[in-house]
Design a protein around this motif. Structure first.
Motif, PDB file in Angstrom:
ATOM      1  N   GLU A  58       0.842  -1.208   0.000  1.00  0.00           N
ATOM      2  CA  GLU A  58       0.000   0.000   0.000  1.00  0.00           C
ATOM      3  C   GLU A  58       0.871   1.250   0.000  1.00  0.00           C
ATOM      4  OE1 GLU A  58      -3.542   2.066   2.710  1.00  0.00           O
ATOM      5  OE2 GLU A  58      -3.006  -0.039   3.007  1.00  0.00           O
ATOM      6  N   GLU A  59       1.956   1.207   0.773  1.00  0.00           N
ATOM      7  CA  GLU A  59       2.891   2.334   0.818  1.00  0.00           C
ATOM      8  C   GLU A  59       3.576   2.521  -0.540  1.00  0.00           C
ATOM      9  OE1 GLU A  59       5.086   5.462   2.641  1.00  0.00           O
ATOM     10  OE2 GLU A  59       3.378   4.326   3.433  1.00  0.00           O
ATOM     11  N   LEU A  60       3.956   1.407  -1.163  1.00  0.00           N
ATOM     12  CA  LEU A  60       4.640   1.464  -2.454  1.00  0.00           C
ATOM     13  C   LEU A  60       3.683   1.716  -3.614  1.00  0.00           C
ATOM     14  CD1 LEU A  60       7.079  -1.589  -2.040  1.00  0.00           C
ATOM     15  CD2 LEU A  60       7.674   0.840  -1.907  1.00  0.00           C
ATOM     16  N   GLU A  61       2.396   1.481  -3.354  1.00  0.00           N
ATOM     17  CA  GLU A  61       1.346   1.634  -4.376  1.00  0.00           C
ATOM     18  C   GLU A  61       1.544   0.675  -5.546  1.00  0.00           C
ATOM     19  OE1 GLU A  61       1.322   5.790  -5.404  1.00  0.00           O
ATOM     20  OE2 GLU A  61       0.092   6.289  -3.649  1.00  0.00           O
ATOM     21  N   ARG A  62       1.994  -0.526  -5.219  1.00  0.00           N
ATOM     22  CA  ARG A  62       2.123  -1.578  -6.223  1.00  0.00           C
ATOM     23  C   ARG A  62       2.224  -2.927  -5.538  1.00  0.00           C
ATOM     24  NH1 ARG A  62       7.437  -3.451  -6.793  1.00  0.00           N
ATOM     25  NH2 ARG A  62       9.026  -2.144  -5.783  1.00  0.00           N
ATOM     26  N   LYS A  63       1.913  -3.975  -6.266  1.00  0.00           N
ATOM     27  CA  LYS A  63       2.033  -5.336  -5.757  1.00  0.00           C
ATOM     28  C   LYS A  63       3.455  -5.858  -5.973  1.00  0.00           C
ATOM     29  CE  LYS A  63      -2.230  -6.241  -4.423  1.00  0.00           C
ATOM     30  NZ  LYS A  63      -2.546  -6.632  -3.019  1.00  0.00           N
ATOM     31  N   LEU A  64       3.922  -6.661  -5.054  1.00  0.00           N
ATOM     32  CA  LEU A  64       5.222  -7.301  -5.206  1.00  0.00           C
ATOM     33  C   LEU A  64       5.066  -8.626  -5.947  1.00  0.00           C
ATOM     34  CD1 LEU A  64       6.704  -6.597  -1.659  1.00  0.00           C
ATOM     35  CD2 LEU A  64       6.959  -5.260  -3.759  1.00  0.00           C
ATOM     36  N   ASP A  65       6.180  -9.197  -6.359  1.00  0.00           N
ATOM     37  CA  ASP A  65       6.131 -10.441  -7.130  1.00  0.00           C
ATOM     38  C   ASP A  65       5.426 -11.546  -6.347  1.00  0.00           C
ATOM     39  OD1 ASP A  65       7.506  -9.193  -9.140  1.00  0.00           O
ATOM     40  OD2 ASP A  65       9.459 -10.052  -8.600  1.00  0.00           O
ATOM     41  N   ALA A  66       4.789 -12.436  -7.051  1.00  0.00           N
ATOM     42  CA  ALA A  66       4.016 -13.513  -6.421  1.00  0.00           C
ATOM     43  C   ALA A  66       4.877 -14.414  -5.543  1.00  0.00           C
ATOM     44  CB  ALA A  66       3.320 -14.346  -7.495  1.00  0.00           C
ATOM     45  N   ASP A  67       6.173 -14.528  -5.853  1.00  0.00           N
ATOM     46  CA  ASP A  67       7.049 -15.398  -5.079  1.00  0.00           C
ATOM     47  C   ASP A  67       7.850 -14.633  -4.016  1.00  0.00           C
ATOM     48  OD1 ASP A  67       8.749 -13.994  -6.733  1.00  0.00           O
ATOM     49  OD2 ASP A  67       9.886 -15.751  -7.400  1.00  0.00           O
ATOM     50  N   PHE A  68       7.452 -13.400  -3.734  1.00  0.00           N
ATOM     51  CA  PHE A  68       8.207 -12.580  -2.782  1.00  0.00           C
ATOM     52  C   PHE A  68       8.283 -13.243  -1.408  1.00  0.00           C
ATOM     53  CE2 PHE A  68       8.616  -9.292   0.488  1.00  0.00           C
ATOM     54  CZ  PHE A  68       9.737  -8.613   0.047  1.00  0.00           C
ATOM     55  N   GLN A  69       7.156 -13.722  -0.892  1.00  0.00           N
ATOM     56  CA  GLN A  69       7.136 -14.332   0.427  1.00  0.00           C
ATOM     57  C   GLN A  69       7.954 -15.630   0.465  1.00  0.00           C
ATOM     58  OE1 GLN A  69       6.072 -13.511   3.516  1.00  0.00           O
ATOM     59  NE2 GLN A  69       5.615 -11.476   2.714  1.00  0.00           N
ATOM     60  N   GLU A  70       7.928 -16.372  -0.609  1.00  0.00           N
ATOM     61  CA  GLU A  70       8.704 -17.618  -0.669  1.00  0.00           C
ATOM     62  C   GLU A  70      10.194 -17.315  -0.568  1.00  0.00           C
ATOM     63  OE1 GLU A  70       9.507 -21.387  -3.699  1.00  0.00           O
ATOM     64  OE2 GLU A  70       7.858 -19.987  -4.097  1.00  0.00           O
ATOM     65  N   LYS A  71      10.652 -16.303  -1.313  1.00  0.00           N
ATOM     66  CA  LYS A  71      12.061 -15.937  -1.266  1.00  0.00           C
ATOM     67  C   LYS A  71      12.434 -15.355   0.098  1.00  0.00           C
ATOM     68  CE  LYS A  71      12.580 -15.049  -6.226  1.00  0.00           C
ATOM     69  NZ  LYS A  71      12.851 -14.015  -7.260  1.00  0.00           N
ATOM     70  N   LEU A  72      11.506 -14.604   0.671  1.00  0.00           N
ATOM     71  CA  LEU A  72      11.735 -14.033   1.992  1.00  0.00           C
ATOM     72  C   LEU A  72      11.894 -15.142   3.037  1.00  0.00           C
ATOM     73  CD1 LEU A  72      11.858 -11.154   3.239  1.00  0.00           C
ATOM     74  CD2 LEU A  72       9.450 -11.433   3.830  1.00  0.00           C
ATOM     75  N   SER A  73      11.048 -16.149   2.945  1.00  0.00           N
ATOM     76  CA  SER A  73      11.103 -17.275   3.867  1.00  0.00           C
ATOM     77  C   SER A  73      12.415 -18.037   3.730  1.00  0.00           C
ATOM     78  CB  SER A  73       9.924 -18.217   3.622  1.00  0.00           C
ATOM     79  OG  SER A  73       9.978 -19.337   4.467  1.00  0.00           O
TER      80      SER A  73
END
Length: 228
Positions: A58-73
């Motif tokens: 919401e702050e960035l006003e855009r969606k992140l990549d679909a695999d962002f959470q997977e890479k973060l994990s």
């Protein structure tokens, strides 16, 4: 005495919060959202990873990549496998606190087993380790769901439960469940004003080291007296 002592995990039993904050701050910085790790830990304390991502998107006003959470994990697990530690004094504290106890966490059960085992704490709570997203209505803190499930499992009145929490969302969840809360500010992610935040959320008092927790629990039990 209280009939059930409930502990949060991250930031109370294991020093995971700053590991997560360092990984997340670095990952989101690459996406254009800059915040220092300690500020990240303070600002997003107690929130699920998906809730944090939604707030930053919401702050960035855009969606992140679909695999962002997977890479973060993956990045978190790689760092946690070498740096995870128990919060100092937790073993001695558990030796002193009498009666039934359990863990109520927003973290997934496989994560909880992995890192509680790594620091030698899993067997001190198993099988009574509750993951909010896997029990009851599956709602995470600040919803009281996981605390309500714990009380029901032990067949204990919520008023007879004492909760140890390090985040405002966790404190609010426990208070909403009708439980007494001690705020814990002895983890490696603690910041100036942390205790005040927990008190404002509803904690009855705070402690900054596990060595003081057993005595504080006894004092609160005596103070609340007939209410238990």
């Amino acid at each position: 005495m209280y009939e059930l002592i409930i502990f949060d995990c991250d930031g109370v039993l294991i020093n995971s919060e700053m590991i997560a904050a360092r990984v997340e701050a670095a990952a989101y910085k690459r996406e254009g959202f800059e915040m220092e790790p300690l500020g990240f830990a303070e600002h997003f304390a107690g929130m699920t990873h998906h809730a944090i991502q939604e707030a930053i998107e919401e702050e960035l006003e855009r969606k992140l990549d679909a695999d962002f959470q997977e890479k973060l994990s993956e990045a978190f697990l790689e760092l946690a496998d070498t740096q995870m530690t128990a919060v100092p004094g937790v073993e001695e504290m558990l030796d002193m606190v009498e009666g039934p106890r359990c863990i109520c966490s927003n973290s997934a059960s496989d994560y909880l087993q992995r890192y509680l085992s790594d620091v030698g704490l899993f067997e001190r709570f198993a099988p009574h380790i509750f993951s909010a997203g896997e029990v009851g209505n599956k709602a995470s803190k600040p919803d009281p769901n996981v605390f309500q499930v714990a009380a029901q499992t032990f067949n204990v009145d919520p008023k007879a439960c004492l909760v140890v929490e390090d985040s405002a969302s966790g404190v609010k969840a426990a208070v909403a469940a009708g439980m007494t809360v001690i705020g814990f500010v002895g983890g490696d992610h603690t910041w100036p004003g942390h205790a005040e935040v927990l008190m404002q959320a509803g904690a009855l008092t705070t402690v900054n080291r596990h060595a003081d927790l057993a005595e504080t629990i006894q004092a609160l039990a005596a103070w609340e007296g007939e209410a238990l």
